[in-house]
Enzyme design. Structure first.
Site, PDB file in Angstrom:
ATOM      1  N   ASP A  42      46.416  42.784  31.645  1.00 30.79           N
ATOM      2  CA  ASP A  42      46.862  41.499  31.133  1.00 30.79           C
ATOM      3  C   ASP A  42      45.731  40.485  31.247  1.00 30.79           C
ATOM      4  O   ASP A  42      44.800  40.656  32.039  1.00 30.79           O
ATOM      5  CB  ASP A  42      48.078  41.017  31.936  1.00 30.79           C
ATOM      6  CG  ASP A  42      48.863  39.935  31.209  1.00 30.79           C
ATOM      7  OD1 ASP A  42      49.886  40.281  30.576  1.00 30.79           O
ATOM      8  OD2 ASP A  42      48.464  38.764  31.272  1.00 30.79           O
ATOM      9  N   HIS A  90      46.066  37.498  32.413  1.00 27.88           N
ATOM     10  CA  HIS A  90      46.352  36.481  33.418  1.00 27.88           C
ATOM     11  C   HIS A  90      46.092  36.953  34.848  1.00 27.88           C
ATOM     12  O   HIS A  90      45.871  38.120  35.112  1.00 27.88           O
ATOM     13  CB  HIS A  90      47.806  36.033  33.291  1.00 27.88           C
ATOM     14  CG  HIS A  90      48.132  35.471  31.948  1.00 27.88           C
ATOM     15  ND1 HIS A  90      48.602  36.243  30.901  1.00 27.88           N
ATOM     16  CD2 HIS A  90      48.040  34.206  31.458  1.00 27.88           C
ATOM     17  CE1 HIS A  90      48.792  35.481  29.839  1.00 27.88           C
ATOM     18  NE2 HIS A  90      48.461  34.243  30.148  1.00 27.88           N
ATOM     19  N   SER A  99      49.449  29.334  29.583  1.00 28.72           N
ATOM     20  CA  SER A  99      50.393  30.313  30.114  1.00 28.72           C
ATOM     21  C   SER A  99      50.080  30.696  31.555  1.00 28.72           C
ATOM     22  O   SER A  99      50.941  31.242  32.243  1.00 28.72           O
ATOM     23  CB  SER A  99      50.392  31.572  29.242  1.00 28.72           C
ATOM     24  OG  SER A  99      49.072  32.054  29.029  1.00 28.72           O
TER      25      SER A  99
END
Length: 385
Positions: free
Chosen positions: A190, A192, A287
Site C-alpha cells: 500500500d 500509506h 488519506s
C-alpha cells in the site's frame, strides 16, 4: 531477456491476440440492431457496445494473461506501480518526473506560504508534517529501481524551502529512520503508513508543539486500544490485474492491526463524542490522515492530549482540502489555535485541480506569499526552530 524468451513472448502475444480477434468477430456477427434506432443520438453505438461486452467474456482472460506475463517475465505492472523486491510495491509517483514539475513546485510553495499568511491573520499557528516517500524510508527493497533526479532530493529541498519561510516542519524522515527497528512503518502493498508509523509521526509532531506552544484548554487523556487484525491487500495491487485467474501471483496481503482512540472518561464506541468542546487543533491532509485504518488523528489526540477536528480528504491531495478549509464556515467562525497540515512530499511537484476556487483568490494567496518572502528576506529572519 534472452533472445529465445523474447521470441516466446512475441509468439504468446500473437497467439492470444488471434484468439481475441476470433472471439471478437463472433460478438460482432451475432449483433442485431434494435427495430428503431437513430445513428445521430448515439443510442445505436451504446446498444452495440453493451452487446459486445456481454459476448466477450474472454476480455477478463486477456487482461489477466497479459498482466501475468508482464509481472512474471518483466517484473512490471500497470502504469502507477513500481515493483520492488520481496513483494514490496511502491507508487510510481515517488519515482517518475512530472512535466513542468519545477513550476508546479514553485506554485505549491507559494500557496503554502500564502496559507501560512492567511492563518497568521487569524492568529493560527501552522505545523507542516512533510510525509517522506515510502521509497525514501525503505530503499533496501527497491532492487534496480531508480528515483528520477527531479525527486531524488525532493524531501530535503522541500524542508529547506519551508524552513527558509519560517514554517515549522520537523524532520519526520529522520525520526522514522531511527525507529525502523521497532516494526514496519509503511505497508508493503500500500502507499500509506502503518498505524505504528502514524503513531511515531504523531508523537514527533506533539513534541514539536509542546516545545513551542501551550495549547488552550486543560489536558485531556485519550487511550488507544487495538480492535482487530485483518489482511489488507493494499491500494497498489490494483495496478496488478491478476485476479481471478492468477490471484496466487499477487503479493501476500499485509497484516493490518487496527486501533481506535477514545477519550479516557468515555465508555467507548466509534461514534462517541469527545468531551472537550473547546477544540484547539485542526488537522488537514490526505488519506494518510483521513483513513481511519491508520488512526493518525487518534494518535495525535493521544499525544497532544487535546481533541482535534479532522478535515483531511481521500483522493484530493494536500492542497485542495486546505483551501476548502480556509473557505469553510468552521474556520471563519472558530479558527483553531494550531493547524497541522499533513503533506506527502511526492505532491510538491504535482499540479492540483483548483478549478473550484476563485482564481483571483488563488493569485492573491500566491502574491501574499511573495510579499511576505521579500519581507522575511529583508529582515533576515532566522528559520523556525
Amino acid at each position: 531477456m534472452t533472445r529465445p524468451l523474447r521470441k516466446l513472448y512475441v509468439a504468446l502475444f500473437l497467439g492470444v491476440l488471434s484468439l481475441l480477434l476470433l472471439w471478437s468477430l463472433r460478438g460482432v456477427l451475432s449483433y442485431q440492431a434494435p427495430n428503431q434506432f437513430s445513428v445521430l443520438d448515439g443510442n445505436l453505438a451504446t446498444n452495440f457496445e453493451s452487446h459486445y461486452d456481454k459476448q466477450f467474456p474472454i476480455k477478463q482472460l486477456g487482461t489477466n494473461v497479459w498482466a501475468a506475463l508482464d509481472y512474471v517475465l518483466f517484473n512490471e505492472g500497470r502504469p502507477g506501480v513500481v515493483i520492488g523486491q520481496h513483494d514490496w510495491l511502491y507508487s510510481a509517483e515517488e519515482f517518475n518526473p512530472v512535466a513542468d514539475g519545477r513550476q508546479h513546485q514553485r506554485d505549491n510553495l507559494a500557496l503554502i506560504r500564502g496559507v501560512r499568511e492567511q492563518l497568521a491573520q487569524r492568529n493560527v499557528r501552522l505545523l507542516l508534517a512533510i510525509v517522506p516517500a515510502k521509497a525514501r524510508l525503505y530503499p533496501e527493497y527497491l532492487g534496480d529501481q531508480r528515483i528520477s533526479s527531479q525527486r531524488a532530493d525532493l524531501y530535503q529541498r522541500f524542508h529547506r524551502e519551508v524552513r527558509n519561510a519560517d514554517i515549522a516542519a520537523p524532520d519526520l524522515l529522520a525520526s522514522l529512520q531511527a525507529e525502523k527497528s521497532r516494526g514496519q512503518l509503511f505497508l508493503r502493498t500500500d502507499t500509506h503508513w502503518t498505524p505504528l508509523g502514524a503513531d511515531l509521526v504523531a508523537r514527533q509532531l506533539s513534541e514539536t508543539v509542546n516545545r513551542s506552544l501551550a495549547l488552550n484548554g486543560e489536558p485531556q487523556a485519550f487511550v488507544t486500544e487495538a480492535t482487530q487484525q485483518q489482511p489488507l491487500l493494499g491500494d497498489l495491487t490494483s495496478f496488478l490485474p491478476l485476479a481471478p485467474l492468477f490471484e496466487r501471483l499477487l503479493p501476500e496481503p499485509d497484516q493490518l492491526q487496527q486501533y481506535q482512540t477514545r477519550a479516557a472518561d468515555q465508555a467507548g464506541g466509534a461514534d462517541a463524542l469527545f468531551a472537550d468542546s473547546d477544540i484547539p487543533v485542526a488537522l488537514v491532509g490526505t488519506s494518510y490522515s483521513a483513513n481511519p485504518n491508520w488512526n493518525f488523528a487518534g494518535a495525535l489526540r493521544q499525544h497532544l492530549q487535546r481533541d482535534l477536528s479532522n478535515h483531511a480528504e481521500d483522493g484530493q491531495g494536500p492542497i485542495v482540502p486546505m483551501l476548502k478549509y480556509l473557505q469553510s464556515d468552521e474556520f471563519a467562525d472558530a479558527p483553531p489555535q494550531l493547524l497541522i497540515w499533513e503533506f506527502p512530499e511526492r505532491y510538491l511537484p504535482m499540479a492540483s485541480d483548483l478549478d473550484d476556487f476563485d482564481p483571483d483568490w488563488i493569485a492573491e494567496l500566491k502574491n501574499d506569499s511573495r510579499q511576505q518572502r521579500l519581507a522575511t528576506t529583508a529582515s533576515r529572519c532566522p528559520p523556525y526552530p
